[in-house]
Design an enzyme around this catalytic site. Structure first.
Site, PDB file in Angstrom:
ATOM      1  N   HIS A 189      -9.904  -5.208  41.369  1.00  9.01           N
ATOM      2  CA  HIS A 189      -9.889  -6.317  40.402  1.00  9.01           C
ATOM      3  C   HIS A 189      -8.555  -6.371  39.659  1.00  9.01           C
ATOM      4  O   HIS A 189      -8.485  -6.870  38.529  1.00  9.01           O
ATOM      5  CB  HIS A 189     -11.029  -6.192  39.382  1.00  9.01           C
ATOM      6  CG  HIS A 189     -12.384  -6.114  39.990  1.00  9.01           C
ATOM      7  ND1 HIS A 189     -13.177  -7.227  40.197  1.00  9.01           N
ATOM      8  CD2 HIS A 189     -13.108  -5.061  40.459  1.00  9.01           C
ATOM      9  CE1 HIS A 189     -14.322  -6.865  40.745  1.00  9.01           C
ATOM     10  NE2 HIS A 189     -14.303  -5.545  40.930  1.00  9.01           N
ATOM     11  N   SER A 319      17.853 -15.947  42.781  1.00 15.57           N
ATOM     12  CA  SER A 319      17.822 -16.996  41.768  1.00 15.57           C
ATOM     13  C   SER A 319      19.158 -17.715  41.712  1.00 15.57           C
ATOM     14  O   SER A 319      20.217 -17.104  41.876  1.00 15.57           O
ATOM     15  CB  SER A 319      17.502 -16.399  40.395  1.00 15.57           C
ATOM     16  OG  SER A 319      17.616 -17.374  39.385  1.00 15.57           O
ATOM     17  N   LYS A 325      19.061 -11.164  40.349  1.00 13.97           N
ATOM     18  CA  LYS A 325      17.639 -11.215  40.675  1.00 13.97           C
ATOM     19  C   LYS A 325      17.460 -11.231  42.195  1.00 13.97           C
ATOM     20  O   LYS A 325      18.146 -11.950  42.913  1.00 13.97           O
ATOM     21  CB  LYS A 325      17.007 -12.476  40.085  1.00 13.97           C
ATOM     22  CG  LYS A 325      15.482 -12.480  40.095  1.00 13.97           C
ATOM     23  CD  LYS A 325      14.962 -13.653  39.262  1.00 13.97           C
ATOM     24  CE  LYS A 325      13.464 -13.563  39.064  1.00 13.97           C
ATOM     25  NZ  LYS A 325      12.723 -13.772  40.320  1.00 13.97           N
ATOM     26  N   GLU A 332       7.082 -13.862  50.902  1.00 11.96           N
ATOM     27  CA  GLU A 332       6.769 -15.243  50.524  1.00 11.96           C
ATOM     28  C   GLU A 332       6.763 -16.157  51.746  1.00 11.96           C
ATOM     29  O   GLU A 332       5.908 -17.049  51.875  1.00 11.96           O
ATOM     30  CB  GLU A 332       7.769 -15.720  49.470  1.00 11.96           C
ATOM     31  CG  GLU A 332       7.602 -15.011  48.138  1.00 11.96           C
ATOM     32  CD  GLU A 332       8.780 -15.183  47.207  1.00 11.96           C
ATOM     33  OE1 GLU A 332       8.644 -14.808  46.025  1.00 11.96           O
ATOM     34  OE2 GLU A 332       9.847 -15.686  47.637  1.00 11.96           O
TER      35      GLU A 332
END
Length: 461
Positions: A189, A319, A325, A332
């Protein structure tokens, strides 16, 4: 310009066809009728059409229905289609005439005109080779498009998807071995759970893909049943009694795959069962790949404000505004592919419902989406494996740090102090920002020896 076209005829009359085109009147009508997407059925499907036309000409010559000279010319032209020489001549949109009549005629016309050339004639001279009478002899769109789906999908699975699945399964197995000594906090969870080995987590990913592969292999077997010779409705009208067996055996020979006659040819004609079943297996794989890729994103989140238990290879800046970054772009990408495959399966499922009476009229869109799923899964898994999974590094220090802070360590105290008392320990640890180990020691709940016994994480895993 008149000189840029030749006039060809079909049953509806005259049609202007580009002079240099190897396709003919019916293909040209389809180009004009269906200017929809600019998408065409892919290389593997066109190759499959060439295999079918080659096998049909071979079988028809063997039974004496087709003159040997014409059969040889058709087979030579079909071989060029198999090899990809005329892919640019397959110009019909994916969204086309029902069942793929235009696609079948595209193949018939290209092969006929090339065979005419090989026999010394001029393109369009159907007195030498006729696209329907000779190239399409003993065939129909209804059996050939269906068979082309099965051939192209089976080859894609066998030659592209399964080998790369084996590669990523082996990579995950190796990561399981490499990370086996590292103990970390489990999570259920998205909350703290009892400790586990990082290697166990990766072994779980490996076995998930092993099972997904088994489902694909099992589903693929139905593709090997092909109803070539069923013709329009399954009766084999206008085909020699020995044609189907000879043609299917030739398909098996050309592909090296175990294609065979279906258990029931009428069942084959009525339903695209193989495609639907395989698509479901591909969706299953996609769902599990999304889960694995999403896990890797979570486990590598940070690098300072997330879990950061593993590090993924940096493959590109992350980025356009935040310097330094780096994002988990390969994971993805894998998630995007998975979503597309799920969507493709929905399309195939919907199109599968168009099997009415003796025919499914949406076979082209089934073919496109099924082959699209196989292609993007194969290419995507390879890129994901090569550029991300193989380069995963573990952060043992971070794993140990988070594991020690986990409130779920209190679970190991149940045998010693009971569930309710262990829950109190967990709550106090959370409220005071202490570890479970510190609370038990500070409160004198257990002796040092007992703490060492019950909170030994090596025993917990």
């Amino acid at each position: 310009m008149e000189g840029e076209f030749r006039i060809q005829r079909d049953s509806l009359g005259e049609v202007k066809v580009p002079k240099d085109a190897y396709y003919g009147a019916q293909t040209q009508r389809a180009v004009e009728n269906f200017p929809i997407s600019g998408l065409h059925l892919p290389r593997r499907f066109i190759r499959a059409q060439g295999i079918i036309k080659y096998s049909a000409a071979y079988a028809n010559a063997k039974v004496g229905a087709l003159e040997q000279k014409k059969a040889e010319a058709i087979m030579l032209a079909a071989q060029e289609v198999i090899d990809g020489k005329w892919d640019h001549q397959f110009v019909v949109d994916v969204y086309q005439a029902g069942a793929g009549t235009s696609q079948n005629m595209n193949a018939n016309e290209v092969i006929a005109n090339r065979a005419i050339e090989l026999l010394g004639g001029e393109k369009g001279d159907t007195s030498i080779i006729h696209p329907n009478d000779h190239v399409n002899m003993a065939q129909s769109t209804n059996d050939t498009i269906h068979v082309a789906i099965n051939i192209s999908a089976a080859e894609g699975v066998q030659h592209d998807l399964l080998p790369i699945l084996d590669e990523i399964i082996e990579t995950l197995n190796q990561k399981g071995k490499d990370f086996y000594s590292i103990i970390k906090s489990g999570r259920t969870h998205l909350q703290d759970a009892v400790p586990m080995r990082l290697g166990q987590e990766f072994y779980g990913y490996q076995m998930t893909l092993v099972e997904a592969k088994k489902t694909i292999v099992e589903s693929s077997d139905l593709l090997y049943q092909i109803g070539l010779g069923g013709n329009a409705v399954g009766t084999g009208i206008n085909a020699h009694p020995n044609y189907a067996e000879l043609a299917i055996n030739q398909v098996a020979k050309l592909t090296g795959l175990p294609f065979r006659t279906p258990e029931d040819r009428f069942m084959f004609m009525q339903n695209t069962q193989g495609a639907i079943k395989l698509s479901g297996a591909l969706k299953n794989l996609a769902v599990h790949l999304i889960k694995i890729a999403s896990d890797l994103r979570l486990l590598s989140s940070g690098p300072r404000t997330g879990l950061a238990e593993i590090t993924l290879p940096a493959v590109q800046p992350g980025s356009s505004i935040m310097p330094g970054k780096v994002n988990p772009v390969m994971a993805e990408m894998m998630n995007m592919i998975g979503s597309q495959v799920i969507g493709n399966d929905a399309t195939i499922t919907s199109a599968g419902q168009a099997s009415q009476l003796e025919l499914n009229v949406m076979m082209p869109v089934i073919a496109y989406n099924l082959l699209h799923s196989i292609q993007i899964l194969s290419n995507g898994i390879k890129a994901f494996n090569d550029r991300s999974v193989k380069g995963i590094q573990a952060n043992p220090k971070r794993c140990a740090e988070l594991m020690e802070q986990s409130l779920a360590l209190a679970t190991a105290l149940n045998p010693a102090i009971g569930y309710d008392k262990a829950a109190e320990v967990a709550k106090k640890a959370y409220a005071t920002s202490k570890t479970v180990r510190e609370v038990v020691k500070d409160e004198g709940i257990l002796t040092d020896e007992q703490i060492a016994q019950y909170l030994d994480v090596n025993k917990m895993v």
